[in-house]
Design an enzyme around this catalytic site. Sequence first.
Site, PDB file in Angstrom:
ATOM      1  N   GLU A  80      -3.972  16.848  46.118  1.00  0.00           N
ATOM      2  CA  GLU A  80      -4.299  17.223  44.723  1.00  0.00           C
ATOM      3  C   GLU A  80      -4.388  18.743  44.566  1.00  0.00           C
ATOM      4  O   GLU A  80      -5.176  19.393  45.268  1.00  0.00           O
ATOM      5  CB  GLU A  80      -5.641  16.575  44.346  1.00  0.00           C
ATOM      6  CG  GLU A  80      -6.006  16.788  42.894  1.00  0.00           C
ATOM      7  CD  GLU A  80      -7.301  16.073  42.496  1.00  0.00           C
ATOM      8  OE1 GLU A  80      -7.629  15.013  43.072  1.00  0.00           O
ATOM      9  OE2 GLU A  80      -7.985  16.588  41.614  1.00  0.00           O
ATOM     10  N   LYS A 256     -16.826  11.464  43.008  1.00  0.00           N
ATOM     11  CA  LYS A 256     -15.420  11.598  43.448  1.00  0.00           C
ATOM     12  C   LYS A 256     -15.087  13.069  43.664  1.00  0.00           C
ATOM     13  O   LYS A 256     -14.402  13.445  44.618  1.00  0.00           O
ATOM     14  CB  LYS A 256     -14.497  10.975  42.409  1.00  0.00           C
ATOM     15  CG  LYS A 256     -13.034  10.836  42.836  1.00  0.00           C
ATOM     16  CD  LYS A 256     -12.177  12.040  42.539  1.00  0.00           C
ATOM     17  CE  LYS A 256     -10.738  11.807  42.984  1.00  0.00           C
ATOM     18  NZ  LYS A 256      -9.865  12.955  42.717  1.00  0.00           N
ATOM     19  N   ASP A 272     -12.052   9.406  60.146  1.00  0.00           N
ATOM     20  CA  ASP A 272     -11.914   8.150  59.406  1.00  0.00           C
ATOM     21  C   ASP A 272     -12.544   8.337  58.023  1.00  0.00           C
ATOM     22  O   ASP A 272     -13.752   8.178  57.854  1.00  0.00           O
ATOM     23  CB  ASP A 272     -12.624   7.046  60.210  1.00  0.00           C
ATOM     24  CG  ASP A 272     -12.639   5.710  59.498  1.00  0.00           C
ATOM     25  OD1 ASP A 272     -12.273   5.646  58.309  1.00  0.00           O
ATOM     26  OD2 ASP A 272     -13.045   4.719  60.139  1.00  0.00           O
ATOM     27  N   HIS A 369      -5.906  23.357  36.207  1.00  0.00           N
ATOM     28  CA  HIS A 369      -5.252  22.241  36.875  1.00  0.00           C
ATOM     29  C   HIS A 369      -3.770  22.191  36.511  1.00  0.00           C
ATOM     30  O   HIS A 369      -2.905  22.061  37.372  1.00  0.00           O
ATOM     31  CB  HIS A 369      -5.945  20.956  36.421  1.00  0.00           C
ATOM     32  CG  HIS A 369      -5.728  19.812  37.337  1.00  0.00           C
ATOM     33  ND1 HIS A 369      -6.327  19.735  38.573  1.00  0.00           N
ATOM     34  CD2 HIS A 369      -4.964  18.716  37.215  1.00  0.00           C
ATOM     35  CE1 HIS A 369      -5.938  18.624  39.151  1.00  0.00           C
ATOM     36  NE2 HIS A 369      -5.110  17.987  38.348  1.00  0.00           N
TER      37      HIS A 369
END
Length: 416
Positions: A80, A256, A272, A369
């Site tokens: 991202e 998030k 992991d 962004h």
Amino acid sequence: MSKFSGFYKLGVEERLKIVKEQCKLSEDEVKTLVNSGALELDKADRVVENVIGSIHLPLGIATNFVINGTEKVIPMAVEEPSVIAAACRAAKQTLPEGFKAEADESIMIGQIQVIQIEDIEMAMKNLEINKIEVLNKASEFMKHVEQYGCGVRDFEAKALETERGQMIILNFDINVGNAQGANMVNTTLEGVAPTIKKLTEGEVKLRIVTNLATKRKVRASAVWKKDIIGKNIIEGVLDAYEFAKVDIHRCSTHNKGIMNGIDAVAMATGNDWRSVEAGAHSYAAIGNYKPLTHYYKNENGDLVGTIELPLAVATVGPALNSNPTANIALKIMDVKSSQELAMTMACVGLANNFAALSALGTVGIQKGHMKLHARNIAAYAGASTSEEIDKVADILAEEKNFNVDRAKEVLEKIRC
Ligand code: MEV
């Protein structure tokens, strides 16, 4: 003055040169980075099943992080745009003090489920009376790693009523040192299971580590001074934080944003990330699902941000051994233990969260962004030099048109 200041303005080759010098990478290590990780097919074939190739992610460096007084250079692997830039910007705004962080010992919890027990009370009593025998038996399976400070520390048993009858659940505390620990814990649980069967006269079923590693938590904090970020951002972050506290839909996205940073470091270091994710969100869900970060104004009116979450990450282990880039990432980061790695990850998570809230609470995130998105589109459309990419991206952003065909047209015009 950091050797990494202005890093983002450099080309890839110049960046690699600085990282090579500052992090003492060998020629071979640089070659590995340049060759996108060079995880050879035969190696990949030994890691998972039915291998047909490998997939790459961009690996970037987060700069400006000072953690417990030491500058840290942090590799992040993520698809991202904006995530790495946001972490760098937020970290810069904490300077010169930077972040403070601390981590618990590396204690993982392993669970054993026992069902079909005739006499639950007797079984619980037997476990209590024979605690030393159980711990000794379990410890036999950790002998080979005792030299690293690993070992079985304790266990507790609880009797539960369920819709399928009574069960006993045993939770073992196991110090796994610098490993992620799942294999070590699961082997130990399977090893001690016959002893548990004997003492409870029940049927032993699940023997598995929990990803909710509540005894392996990490905490970090930073102060964003009002003179540096301005009152507007402070108020914006506090309003955004309050929204996350009272609304689970917002809180999910808030967390998030934290995991954007944490997962990117997990990926870069071969960890992991699914277990990291499971641990973080289940920890956030204890009681009511809530933000993993907290914000308040201190007595000077500056913004204090804190984070706490479980982080079961490794600086040693088979997944790392088979991944040359992960080893280089750890070398770049110069972390000596899984605790130090976890502390670094928590700081990055806090930085990414602060960056997201400070943008969302003021100008919004789309401007920055979409500019980065436009650069990706420009490159995809065939722009090959930084100059071409910048020119095409500027026009796409100005037109608010992020179409690849339009990017191709713009590129053609620029080239003639
Ligand atoms: C996007 O990847 C992450 C954010 O949505 C996080 C947030 O909303 O806090 C910007």
